[in-house]
Design a protein around this motif. Structure first.
Motif, mmCIF file in Angstrom:
data_model
loop_
_atom_site.group_PDB
_atom_site.id
_atom_site.type_symbol
_atom_site.label_atom_id
_atom_site.label_comp_id
_atom_site.label_asym_id
_atom_site.label_seq_id
_atom_site.Cartn_x
_atom_site.Cartn_y
_atom_site.Cartn_z
ATOM 1 N N ARG A 166 0.832 -1.194 0.000
ATOM 2 C CA ARG A 166 0.000 0.000 0.000
ATOM 3 C C ARG A 166 0.876 1.257 0.000
ATOM 4 N NH1 ARG A 166 -5.296 -0.568 1.327
ATOM 5 N NH2 ARG A 166 -5.975 -2.632 2.019
ATOM 6 N N ARG A 167 0.345 2.256 -0.686
ATOM 7 C CA ARG A 167 1.053 3.533 -0.641
ATOM 8 C C ARG A 167 0.854 4.188 0.724
ATOM 9 N NH1 ARG A 167 -1.575 6.418 -5.704
ATOM 10 N NH2 ARG A 167 -3.373 5.373 -4.793
ATOM 11 N N ALA A 168 1.859 4.901 1.113
ATOM 12 C CA ALA A 168 1.729 5.608 2.390
ATOM 13 C C ALA A 168 0.652 6.671 2.280
ATOM 14 C CB ALA A 168 3.071 6.257 2.762
ATOM 15 N N GLU A 169 -0.237 6.699 3.255
ATOM 16 C CA GLU A 169 -1.285 7.699 3.238
ATOM 17 C C GLU A 169 -0.697 9.068 3.546
ATOM 18 O OE1 GLU A 169 -4.207 6.504 5.956
ATOM 19 O OE2 GLU A 169 -4.799 4.702 4.830
ATOM 20 N N LYS A 170 -1.403 10.095 3.088
ATOM 21 C CA LYS A 170 -0.922 11.451 3.330
ATOM 22 C C LYS A 170 -0.926 11.752 4.826
ATOM 23 C CE LYS A 170 -2.565 13.243 -1.069
ATOM 24 N NZ LYS A 170 -3.434 14.239 -1.754
ATOM 25 N N LYS A 184 8.605 10.473 6.883
ATOM 26 C CA LYS A 184 7.689 9.713 6.031
ATOM 27 C C LYS A 184 7.861 10.106 4.568
ATOM 28 C CE LYS A 184 2.948 8.094 6.073
ATOM 29 N NZ LYS A 184 1.643 8.197 6.767
ATOM 30 N N LYS A 185 8.000 11.411 4.333
ATOM 31 C CA LYS A 185 8.227 11.872 2.959
ATOM 32 C C LYS A 185 9.515 11.269 2.409
ATOM 33 C CE LYS A 185 5.798 16.297 3.014
ATOM 34 N NZ LYS A 185 5.944 17.776 2.892
ATOM 35 N N SER A 186 10.552 11.239 3.252
ATOM 36 C CA SER A 186 11.826 10.685 2.812
ATOM 37 C C SER A 186 11.681 9.200 2.459
ATOM 38 C CB SER A 186 12.872 10.862 3.905
ATOM 39 O OG SER A 186 14.095 10.274 3.509
ATOM 40 N N ALA A 187 10.931 8.466 3.291
ATOM 41 C CA ALA A 187 10.719 7.039 3.023
ATOM 42 C C ALA A 187 9.934 6.840 1.725
ATOM 43 C CB ALA A 187 9.988 6.391 4.198
ATOM 44 N N ALA A 188 8.916 7.701 1.523
ATOM 45 C CA ALA A 188 8.114 7.600 0.299
ATOM 46 C C ALA A 188 8.968 7.900 -0.928
ATOM 47 C CB ALA A 188 6.915 8.542 0.376
ATOM 48 N N GLU A 189 9.830 8.914 -0.808
ATOM 49 C CA GLU A 189 10.705 9.257 -1.927
ATOM 50 C C GLU A 189 11.675 8.115 -2.216
ATOM 51 O OE1 GLU A 189 12.274 11.215 -5.059
ATOM 52 O OE2 GLU A 189 10.495 11.741 -3.884
ATOM 53 N N GLN A 190 12.213 7.519 -1.146
ATOM 54 C CA GLN A 190 13.115 6.366 -1.322
ATOM 55 C C GLN A 190 12.400 5.221 -2.021
ATOM 56 O OE1 GLN A 190 16.268 6.077 -0.884
ATOM 57 N NE2 GLN A 190 16.446 3.877 -1.253
ATOM 58 N N ARG A 191 11.161 5.000 -1.609
ATOM 59 C CA ARG A 191 10.386 3.915 -2.231
ATOM 60 C C ARG A 191 10.133 4.203 -3.710
ATOM 61 N NH1 ARG A 191 5.229 2.978 -3.498
ATOM 62 N NH2 ARG A 191 4.494 0.805 -3.508
ATOM 63 N N LEU A 195 11.333 1.890 -6.688
ATOM 64 C CA LEU A 195 10.360 1.375 -7.637
ATOM 65 C C LEU A 195 10.759 1.731 -9.065
ATOM 66 C CD1 LEU A 195 7.696 -0.034 -8.233
ATOM 67 C CD2 LEU A 195 6.515 2.144 -7.826
ATOM 68 N N ALA A 196 11.231 2.967 -9.272
ATOM 69 C CA ALA A 196 11.661 3.381 -10.604
ATOM 70 C C ALA A 196 12.846 2.543 -11.065
ATOM 71 C CB ALA A 196 12.037 4.865 -10.591
ATOM 72 N N GLU A 197 13.806 2.290 -10.159
ATOM 73 C CA GLU A 197 14.956 1.464 -10.515
ATOM 74 C C GLU A 197 14.526 0.035 -10.823
ATOM 75 O OE1 GLU A 197 17.584 1.825 -7.229
ATOM 76 O OE2 GLU A 197 18.168 3.905 -7.680
#
Length: 293
Positions: A166-170, A184-191, A195-197
């Motif tokens: 699941r995507r992290a909720e706002k 949380k933003k940092s973790a989402a950006e890392q994910r 995912l892109a890689e």
């Protein structure tokens, strides 16, 4: 006669009937003076057992073509949207539909006298997975003219039935402190980066597999051409062998007739000589009687 009509006819036949029927259509096109059509028909390849089973499924279960194609479109969209809830529902539908269609293809093949082994059934299942993963694969499958099984793309990892997390909720700014929100933003950006890689690696692996599959397809095509050429030459040898046997029999009869004719000629020549001697003897007798008179 046109190529589409001939292709529809040929790919509706059993595998063992394909080559002879195709050669007949090639000969008919050539007799009609359409060399381009004859060449195009001659390039149609006989389907593998699993491809034939997939074609048979499409032809026998036309009402199932659109649901599978539609499910593939929905799965691809859900994957792009990263909607885990929708993916779970669609993956469940995918399992049920592919399982049912694979079993139906196996049943149809068995009823037609060609039971599918485990490998062939897996190839049918892979083909159906590819239909879900790729729009072009879906188009090829729906045509009912496959010559080989399709391969699922690595860029569409839903065949295992595992939906992405699941995507992290706002975050709720009123309830969460700023440091936690930043983390949380940092973790989402890392994910997102991971995912892109992962997608990029999957696409590269898919391209590599497609290249290897193309090489394998070309090798299989050449092998099929050689196989058909060998079969044609074998038929030609058998035909020439039969022709040689008939020619040898005709030669033996001709030799016998020749001996008989020579014997009859010699007998006739003897009769001519005998008649000639008798005629000369008769002439001398007439001459002698004339002199005595």
């Amino acid at each position: 006669m046109d190529l589409d009509a001939v292709a529809d006819e040929l790919y509706g036949l059993r595998p063992e009937e394909f080559t002879a029927a195709r050669n007949e259509r090639v000969a008919a096109a050539r007799s009609a003076g359409d060399r381009a059509l004859a060449d195009a028909i001659g390039k149609l390849r006989r389907p593998s057992l699993s491809a034939w089973a997939s074609n048979t499924l499409v032809r026998a279960e036309r009402d199932q073509v659109e649901p599978l194609v539609g499910l593939g479109e929905a799965l691809r969209q859900a994957h792009r949207d990263l909607d885990p809830g929708q993916l779970r529902d669609l993956v469940h539908q995918q399992r049920l539909l592919i399982g049912a269609l694979t079993r139906e293809a196996a049943r149809l093949a068995a009823d037609a006298g060609h039971p599918l082994g485990q490998d062939a059934q897996r190839e049918v299942q892979d083909t159906l997975q590819a239909v879900l993963a790729d729009e072009e694969a879906a188009r090829q499958w729906a045509s009912g003219r496959l010559t080989k099984p399709l391969t699922p793309t690595a860029a569409f990892p839903v065949t295992s039935g595992e939906a992405p997390p699941r995507r992290a909720e706002k975050p709720d700014r009123a309830k969460r402190p700023a440091p936690a929100e930043d983390k949380k933003k940092s973790a989402a950006e890392q994910r997102r980066r991971e995912l892109a890689e992962a997608r990029k690696a999957a696409e590269e692996a898919d391209r590599e597999r497609a290249a290897r599959a193309a090489e394998a397809e070309e090798a299989a095509r050449r092998a099929e051409e050689v196989k058909e050429k060998v079969a044609g030459l074998r038929d030609r040898v058998e035909s020439l062998s039969e022709e040689l046997k008939r020619a040898e029999a005709d030669l033996g009869q001709a030799r016998s007739d020749d001996r008989t004719a020579r014997e009859e000629t010699r007998a006739a020549e003897r009769r001519v000589r005998d008649a000639d001697r008798a005629a000369r003897k008769a002439a001398r007798r007439v001459e002698e009687l004339s002199d005595d008179g």
